[in-house]
Design an enzyme around this catalytic site. Structure first.
Site, PDB file in Angstrom:
ATOM      1  N   SER A   1      26.734  84.735   7.173  1.00  0.00           N
ATOM      2  CA  SER A   1      27.756  84.137   6.306  1.00  0.00           C
ATOM      3  C   SER A   1      27.562  82.644   6.074  1.00  0.00           C
ATOM      4  O   SER A   1      28.104  82.097   5.115  1.00  0.00           O
ATOM      5  CB  SER A   1      29.150  84.376   6.897  1.00  0.00           C
ATOM      6  OG  SER A   1      29.226  83.846   8.212  1.00  0.00           O
TER       7      SER A   1
ATOM      8  N   ASP B   1      37.975  78.212   8.004  1.00  0.00           N
ATOM      9  CA  ASP B   1      38.722  79.259   8.699  1.00  0.00           C
ATOM     10  C   ASP B   1      38.381  79.148  10.181  1.00  0.00           C
ATOM     11  O   ASP B   1      37.867  78.112  10.620  1.00  0.00           O
ATOM     12  CB  ASP B   1      38.432  80.649   8.108  1.00  0.00           C
ATOM     13  CG  ASP B   1      36.968  81.044   8.184  1.00  0.00           C
ATOM     14  OD1 ASP B   1      36.231  80.480   9.002  1.00  0.00           O
ATOM     15  OD2 ASP B   1      36.550  81.942   7.422  1.00  0.00           O
TER      16      ASP B   1
ATOM     17  N   HIS C   1      34.108  79.507  10.020  1.00  0.00           N
ATOM     18  CA  HIS C   1      33.195  78.918   9.044  1.00  0.00           C
ATOM     19  C   HIS C   1      33.544  77.470   8.696  1.00  0.00           C
ATOM     20  O   HIS C   1      34.718  77.150   8.486  1.00  0.00           O
ATOM     21  CB  HIS C   1      33.198  79.762   7.767  1.00  0.00           C
ATOM     22  CG  HIS C   1      32.862  81.196   8.009  1.00  0.00           C
ATOM     23  ND1 HIS C   1      33.830  82.182   8.079  1.00  0.00           N
ATOM     24  CD2 HIS C   1      31.665  81.801   8.219  1.00  0.00           C
ATOM     25  CE1 HIS C   1      33.234  83.345   8.307  1.00  0.00           C
ATOM     26  NE2 HIS C   1      31.931  83.143   8.406  1.00  0.00           N
TER      27      HIS C   1
END
Length: 365
Positions: free
Chosen positions: A41, A335, A338
């Protein structure tokens, strides 16, 4: 010959010349003619939008600071490191996901991301999240090269691939989801053995990327995993202190990774394979947030994310209905896992100023 036919013919010729011009400019005016990305990610620019998985960042508040304020599948408020680096070297403003069905020929020529959020060097990590494992991403790279051949021809395609910058970033999910929080692999491996298992898989991946013609690679180490907001919530919900055991494991892994990459560079003729230190810059941001000034404001929050409480929200838990902070640029994390675009900007500048000169020198030689 009809005017319509002439118009269409002119349009096709113009489009083809634009592609060739883009390619030629990349060859002569850029440090790298393309950026190719494999990973999780941290570098997935939207591939998970096109597969069936709960791990998606295609909804608000993700993308709130991206151009157009649209969620693109990037797990951040804005751009990721590949996007920022591509912009810094004058290549393009964003690196698109390879699975995007609307990719243009120019997108292909200048590079794409094959990364998938939730992925890792351990295939078990990806099977839990139903995403594209790292072991399968080189197959997407091969498909990319076939498309590139069709656009610019075999000789030019080989040149682009050989001079492209390859970014590889993964590993955190393997430890968080397979070893620490869900102890699947902890039953089978000591931490040292699991590190070696992942590094063996990484070594195989690097050799696959090399075998298709890539020569310039940067490989990211692990961040201080024990200081991710999600990990401090799980391991120290009251005091919210970092897990120094997990951080020590990350440092140990990074030390081994550096040695593996140095050895691989020596074994693979013509290659430049560089280690990217993420651990120390992120730890410095955590310990000295006000030192980092971006757009006139320093980081003020390095222990929790901008989305919701910042303690557990990520992915499907960070939604359009979740309250967010007013200024993500002052947060280290968007978040609970991340980083924000501001953090990625800092890491990208470190990458550019410390590593890219080494790659571009070997590349030009």
């Amino acid at each position: 010959m009809s005017p319509l036919f002439l118009f269409l013919l002119l349009l096709l010729i113009t489009a083809h010349l634009c592609i060739i011009k883009c390619y030629c400019y990349a060859q002569t005016g850029m440090l790298f003619p393309a950026i190719l990305v494999l990973g999780d990610s941290t570098v997935d620019t939207g591939n998970n939008n096109y597969i069936v998985t709960p791990f998606k960042g295609d909804h608000p508040p993700y993308g709130r600071d991206f151009p157009g304020r649209v969620p693109t599948g990037r797990f951040s408020d804005g751009k990721l490191v590949p996007d920022i680096v591509a912009s810094m070297i004058g290549l393009k403003e964003t690196v698109p996901p390879f699975l995007d069905p609307n990719l243009s020929d120019q997108d292909i020529v200048t590079g794409v991301s094959f990364a998938s959020a939730g992925s890792g060097y351990d295939d078990l990590t990806s099977s839990l999240s139903r995403v594209i494992p790292m072991s399968k991403q080189p197959a997407y790279l091969k498909n990319y090269i076939r498309r590139l051949n069709d656009i610019v021809g075999g000789k030019e395609a080989r040149s682009i691939v050989a001079r492209a910058l390859v970014i590889i970033s993964a590993g955190t999910n393997d430890f968080v989801f397979n070893y620490y929080d869900i102890p699947t692999r902890r039953i089978q491996f000591t931490i040292q053995d699991y590190q070696n298992f992942l590094l063996n898989n990484l070594e195989h991946l690097v050799k696959q990327v090399y075998d298709v013609g890539c020569r310039s690679m940067v490989v990211s180490g692990l961040p201080p995993i024990g200081c991710l907001p999600l990990q401090t919530t799980i391991k120290s919900p009251i005091v919210r202190s970092c897990s120094w055991k997990e951080n020590a494991d990350a440092e140990s892994y990074n030390g081994k990774l550096q040695k593996v990459l140095e050895r691989l560079e020596g074994e693979l003729p013509g290659s430049t394979i560089l280690y990217v230190d993420v651990y120390n810059p992120v730890m410095d941001m955590i310990n000295n947030p006000l030192k980092y000034v971006w757009h006139g404001a320093g980081l003020v929050e390095a222990r929790r994310g901008c989305c919701g409480t910042g303690l557990v929200e990520a992915g499907p838990l960070c939604t359009r209905f979740t309250p967010v902070c007013s200024n993500p640029s002052r947060y280290l994390f968007f978040d609970s896992i991340h980083p924000t675009q501001s953090t990625y900007n800092i890491l990208s500048h470190n990458l550019f100023h410390l590593l890219l000169p080494n790659l571009s020198h070997s590349h030009i030689s």
